[in-house]
Design a protein around this motif. Structure first.
Motif, PDB file in Angstrom:
ATOM      1  N   ARG A   5      -9.477  19.951  13.425  1.00 53.74           N
ATOM      2  CA  ARG A   5     -10.537  20.952  13.272  1.00 53.74           C
ATOM      3  C   ARG A   5     -10.629  21.352  11.801  1.00 53.74           C
ATOM      4  NH1 ARG A   5     -13.614  20.827  17.852  1.00 53.74           N
ATOM      5  NH2 ARG A   5     -12.400  21.280  19.732  1.00 53.74           N
ATOM      6  N   VAL A   6     -11.858  21.602  11.347  1.00 54.33           N
ATOM      7  CA  VAL A   6     -12.100  22.060   9.981  1.00 54.33           C
ATOM      8  C   VAL A   6     -13.114  23.197  10.040  1.00 54.33           C
ATOM      9  CG1 VAL A   6     -12.929  21.459   7.674  1.00 54.33           C
ATOM     10  CG2 VAL A   6     -11.671  19.754   9.032  1.00 54.33           C
ATOM     11  N   GLY A   7     -12.792  24.307   9.381  1.00 51.81           N
ATOM     12  CA  GLY A   7     -13.698  25.448   9.352  1.00 51.81           C
ATOM     13  C   GLY A   7     -13.871  25.994   7.949  1.00 51.81           C
ATOM     14  N   PRO A  37      -4.208  20.299  14.516  1.00 54.27           N
ATOM     15  CA  PRO A  37      -4.197  21.060  13.261  1.00 54.27           C
ATOM     16  C   PRO A  37      -5.582  21.473  12.775  1.00 54.27           C
ATOM     17  CG  PRO A  37      -2.656  19.244  13.139  1.00 54.27           C
ATOM     18  CD  PRO A  37      -3.415  19.061  14.421  1.00 54.27           C
ATOM     19  N   LEU A  38      -5.643  22.686  12.220  1.00 54.42           N
ATOM     20  CA  LEU A  38      -6.881  23.285  11.723  1.00 54.42           C
ATOM     21  C   LEU A  38      -6.774  23.509  10.216  1.00 54.42           C
ATOM     22  CD1 LEU A  38      -9.574  24.991  11.933  1.00 54.42           C
ATOM     23  CD2 LEU A  38      -8.097  26.960  12.434  1.00 54.42           C
ATOM     24  N   LEU A  39      -7.793  23.071   9.484  1.00 57.17           N
ATOM     25  CA  LEU A  39      -7.908  23.365   8.063  1.00 57.17           C
ATOM     26  C   LEU A  39      -9.008  24.401   7.868  1.00 57.17           C
ATOM     27  CD1 LEU A  39      -7.365  22.916   5.041  1.00 57.17           C
ATOM     28  CD2 LEU A  39      -8.970  20.982   5.133  1.00 57.17           C
ATOM     29  N   ILE A  40      -8.669  25.519   7.222  1.00 55.52           N
ATOM     30  CA  ILE A  40      -9.633  26.582   6.959  1.00 55.52           C
ATOM     31  C   ILE A  40      -9.912  26.618   5.463  1.00 55.52           C
ATOM     32  CG2 ILE A  40     -10.155  29.038   7.178  1.00 55.52           C
ATOM     33  CD1 ILE A  40      -7.809  29.152   9.262  1.00 55.52           C
ATOM     34  N   ASP A 107     -16.143  21.764  12.005  1.00 52.42           N
ATOM     35  CA  ASP A 107     -16.272  22.338  13.345  1.00 52.42           C
ATOM     36  C   ASP A 107     -16.953  23.696  13.374  1.00 52.42           C
ATOM     37  OD1 ASP A 107     -14.588  20.453  15.228  1.00 52.42           O
ATOM     38  OD2 ASP A 107     -13.522  20.600  13.327  1.00 52.42           O
ATOM     39  N   PHE A 108     -16.769  24.469  12.313  1.00 57.98           N
ATOM     40  CA  PHE A 108     -17.454  25.770  12.286  1.00 57.98           C
ATOM     41  C   PHE A 108     -17.597  26.262  10.861  1.00 57.98           C
ATOM     42  CE2 PHE A 108     -12.932  26.891  12.773  1.00 57.98           C
ATOM     43  CZ  PHE A 108     -12.760  27.849  11.787  1.00 57.98           C
ATOM     44  N   ALA A 109     -18.565  27.143  10.677  1.00 54.90           N
ATOM     45  CA  ALA A 109     -18.742  27.841   9.399  1.00 54.90           C
ATOM     46  C   ALA A 109     -19.067  29.292   9.715  1.00 54.90           C
ATOM     47  CB  ALA A 109     -19.860  27.214   8.579  1.00 54.90           C
ATOM     48  N   ILE A 147     -21.956  20.223  10.588  1.00 51.70           N
ATOM     49  CA  ILE A 147     -21.225  20.723  11.752  1.00 51.70           C
ATOM     50  C   ILE A 147     -21.384  19.755  12.922  1.00 51.70           C
ATOM     51  CG2 ILE A 147     -21.052  22.595  13.444  1.00 51.70           C
ATOM     52  CD1 ILE A 147     -21.900  24.531  11.243  1.00 51.70           C
ATOM     53  N   LYS A 148     -20.275  19.370  13.512  1.00 55.94           N
ATOM     54  CA  LYS A 148     -20.300  18.467  14.658  1.00 55.94           C
ATOM     55  C   LYS A 148     -21.141  19.083  15.783  1.00 55.94           C
ATOM     56  CE  LYS A 148     -15.514  17.128  13.630  1.00 55.94           C
ATOM     57  NZ  LYS A 148     -14.114  17.293  14.053  1.00 55.94           N
TER      58      LYS A 148
END
Length: 288
Positions: A5-7, A37-40, A107-109, A147-148
């Motif tokens: 995930r990337v935000g 894992p998530l990257l913010i 994935d999100f903004a 964004i996906k």
């Protein structure tokens, strides 16, 4: 590390934005959105302040206790990137970076960046709209293609912009706005009315911040409706964090930043039953 995930969080070096980053890291492990894992991306205009904010996150006692960050065995990483949403090139450069670094999409903004200037005249209006409306609009338009499908976009606006403050004619124009251009025309008309010194006679409020947030909220709805009609599953919502004790409220808010972060974080990583194009406050939709 490979991130599932990337935000992105804009305006995140302090206040609500920084709290949003903290709460994303804390809440992500129990989120239905969690699949690894998530990257913010913690973004801010000033490099020094942004990098210091990342250090503050990495040294945060609550995050360490929860083992939220990957350095402590957790799922989240936080990385700084420069972004000034009042500058078109800055938005475009960051979008290009994201496209290159994450070709499969993000994935999100959460568009949190905004300003609240003191005083009221046409220059205050232009500067406020330049960031809070036009900047948020450009960021929304640049981020959405990245964004996906099925991801999230959250614009942090405010109940300060509620339409009840305007004349019935203006309320109808806002409510019937189906295209971004319709909302932009309202913002242009507000600016012209202030320049002419007759905004009250035309049914506007004499508050640049309020008008900018009205525009951002209705713009978010218009874009959400268009994306839904195109078959997109991406959820686009606007929200108010509440009256939060930050620099923007000059210390007068009644909520702490972590409380203000709850609604935008929920809209980004919780199961919101596919709800789209709405205005939210206190973790639930309400009439704007």
């Amino acid at each position: 590390m490979t991130y599932q995930r990337v935000g992105v969080v804009t305006g995140a070096n302090k206040g609500i934005g920084l709290a949003i980053v903290r709460q994303l890291a804390l809440q992500y492990p129990k989120s239905p959105y969690n699949n690894g894992p998530l990257l913010i991306y913690l973004t801010a205009r000033d490099k020094g302040r942004g990098e210091q904010a990342v250090k503050d996150i990495e040294g945060d006692a609550q995050l360490k206790k929860a083992k939220a960050l990957s350095s402590d065995g957790g799922l989240s990483d936080v990385r700084y990137h420069q972004l000034d949403i009042s500058e078109t090139k800055s938005i475009q450069d960051f979008a290009a970076y994201l496209k290159k670094e994450h070709p499969d999409g993000i994935d999100f903004a959460i568009n949190n960046a905004g300003i609240a200037l003191q005083g009221f005249d046409v220059e205050v209006v232009k500067n406020t709209l330049g960031c809070n409306y036009y900047g948020t609009l450009e960021a929304t338009q640049e981020f959405l293609p990245l964004i996906k499908d099925g991801g999230r976009l959250v614009n942090v606006t405010s109940t300060a912009g509620k339409l009840s403050k305007y004349s019935s004619e203006l309320q109808e124009r806002f409510r019937s706005a189906k295209e971004v251009n319709d909302v932009t025309k309202l913002m242009e008309d507000f600016t012209a009315a202030v320049e002419a010194g007759n905004e009250k006679e035309q049914g506007w409020t004499s508050a640049a911040y309020a008008a900018s947030k009205a525009g951002a909220t209705i713009m978010s709805r218009a874009i959400a409706e268009k994306h839904r009609a195109s078959g997109s599953k991406t959820l686009i919502n606007a929200c108010c964090p509440g009256y939060v004790n930050t620099d923007m409220t000059r210390g007068a808010g009644t909520k702490i930043p972590d409380q203000g972060a709850q609604t935008p974080v929920m809209l980004a990583i919780s199961d919101i039953q596919g709800q789209n194009g709405l205005f939210w406050k206190s973790e639930k939709p309400e009439e704007f």
